[in-house]
Design a protein around this motif. Structure first.
Motif, mmCIF file in Angstrom:
data_model
loop_
_atom_site.group_PDB
_atom_site.id
_atom_site.type_symbol
_atom_site.label_atom_id
_atom_site.label_comp_id
_atom_site.label_asym_id
_atom_site.label_seq_id
_atom_site.Cartn_x
_atom_site.Cartn_y
_atom_site.Cartn_z
ATOM 1 N N GLY A 50 0.800 -1.218 0.000
ATOM 2 C CA GLY A 50 0.000 0.000 0.000
ATOM 3 C C GLY A 50 0.834 1.270 0.000
ATOM 4 N N PHE A 51 2.140 1.121 0.188
ATOM 5 C CA PHE A 51 3.033 2.286 0.187
ATOM 6 C C PHE A 51 3.081 2.878 -1.217
ATOM 7 N N GLN A 52 2.911 4.185 -1.296
ATOM 8 C CA GLN A 52 2.948 4.884 -2.583
ATOM 9 C C GLN A 52 3.891 6.077 -2.480
ATOM 10 N N PHE A 53 4.575 6.377 -3.570
ATOM 11 C CA PHE A 53 5.369 7.595 -3.608
ATOM 12 C C PHE A 53 5.344 8.170 -5.012
ATOM 13 N N SER A 54 5.578 9.461 -5.080
ATOM 14 C CA SER A 54 5.575 10.175 -6.352
ATOM 15 C C SER A 54 6.706 11.195 -6.336
ATOM 16 N N VAL A 55 7.474 11.225 -7.419
ATOM 17 C CA VAL A 55 8.596 12.151 -7.544
ATOM 18 C C VAL A 55 8.343 13.026 -8.767
ATOM 19 N N ASP A 56 8.490 14.332 -8.592
ATOM 20 C CA ASP A 56 8.326 15.286 -9.686
ATOM 21 C C ASP A 56 9.664 16.005 -9.863
ATOM 22 N N LEU A 57 10.231 15.924 -11.068
ATOM 23 C CA LEU A 57 11.533 16.533 -11.335
ATOM 24 C C LEU A 57 11.382 17.856 -12.076
ATOM 25 N N ASP A 58 12.358 18.739 -11.886
ATOM 26 C CA ASP A 58 12.360 19.998 -12.626
ATOM 27 C C ASP A 58 13.127 19.818 -13.932
ATOM 28 N N GLU A 59 13.343 20.908 -14.657
ATOM 29 C CA GLU A 59 14.003 20.829 -15.966
ATOM 30 C C GLU A 59 15.466 20.386 -15.870
ATOM 31 N N LYS A 62 16.255 17.675 -11.135
ATOM 32 C CA LYS A 62 16.357 17.720 -9.682
ATOM 33 C C LYS A 62 14.950 17.603 -9.104
ATOM 34 N N ILE A 63 14.863 17.089 -7.881
ATOM 35 C CA ILE A 63 13.544 16.895 -7.270
ATOM 36 C C ILE A 63 12.872 18.230 -7.013
ATOM 37 N N LYS A 64 11.663 18.322 -7.524
ATOM 38 C CA LYS A 64 10.817 19.484 -7.265
ATOM 39 C C LYS A 64 9.837 19.155 -6.142
ATOM 40 N N THR A 65 9.211 17.984 -6.227
ATOM 41 C CA THR A 65 8.335 17.515 -5.157
ATOM 42 C C THR A 65 8.551 16.020 -4.958
ATOM 43 N N LEU A 66 8.372 15.604 -3.727
ATOM 44 C CA LEU A 66 8.479 14.192 -3.371
ATOM 45 C C LEU A 66 7.402 13.925 -2.332
ATOM 46 N N LEU A 67 6.463 13.060 -2.674
ATOM 47 C CA LEU A 67 5.342 12.738 -1.786
ATOM 48 C C LEU A 67 5.327 11.243 -1.524
ATOM 49 N N TRP A 68 4.920 10.850 -0.311
ATOM 50 C CA TRP A 68 4.795 9.441 -0.014
ATOM 51 C C TRP A 68 3.751 9.229 1.067
ATOM 52 N N THR A 69 3.219 8.008 1.100
ATOM 53 C CA THR A 69 2.257 7.622 2.126
ATOM 54 C C THR A 69 2.342 6.118 2.328
ATOM 55 N N SER A 70 2.039 5.682 3.526
ATOM 56 C CA SER A 70 2.067 4.250 3.827
ATOM 57 C C SER A 70 0.694 3.635 3.583
ATOM 58 N N GLY A 71 0.679 2.319 3.503
ATOM 59 C CA GLY A 71 -0.593 1.615 3.356
ATOM 60 C C GLY A 71 -1.503 1.860 4.543
#
Length: 109
Positions: A50-59, A62-71
């Motif tokens: 159930g663990f989810q994560f999302s990474v959004d990179l810039d041009e 480099k990491i712009k946003t990093l989100l995560w949550t557990s199950g």
């Protein structure tokens, strides 16, 4: 440190030189931090489907946003809904990036 060297006077460096060494180590590992973090997230996902994560990179990739949550958090959301608190610190870390934590809270009616 004093116990390691017998006394504080015997420590072969001062607070300023120790800070400089720590800063250098942090700079050396800075580029590798993202890969280490993503590897930890992959391990967590293997242990918790159930663990989810999302990474959004810039041009510059480099990491712009990093989100995560557990199950567990996702399951609690399904029971309690979208009540969250939001707390953010600004530019207080090594990367001079905002850091935000969302914390679910529950109330009993």
């Amino acid at each position: 440190m004093g116990s390691m060297f017998g006394s504080m006077e015997a420590v072969p460096f001062n607070q300023e030189s120790l800070r400089a060494v720590c800063a250098e180590i942090a700079r050396d590992h800075k580029d590798d931090d993202v890969m280490k973090t993503l590897e930890v997230f992959r391990e967590m996902r293997a242990e918790d489907p159930g663990f989810q994560f999302s990474v959004d990179l810039d041009e510059e990739k480099k990491i712009k946003t990093l989100l995560w949550t557990s199950g567990r958090c996702r399951a609690q959301y399904s029971f309690f809904g979208d009540a969250i608190t939001f707390d953010s610190t600004y530019c207080t870390n090594l990367y001079k990036m905002p850091f935000a934590i969302t914390v679910p809270f529950h109330h009993i009616i």
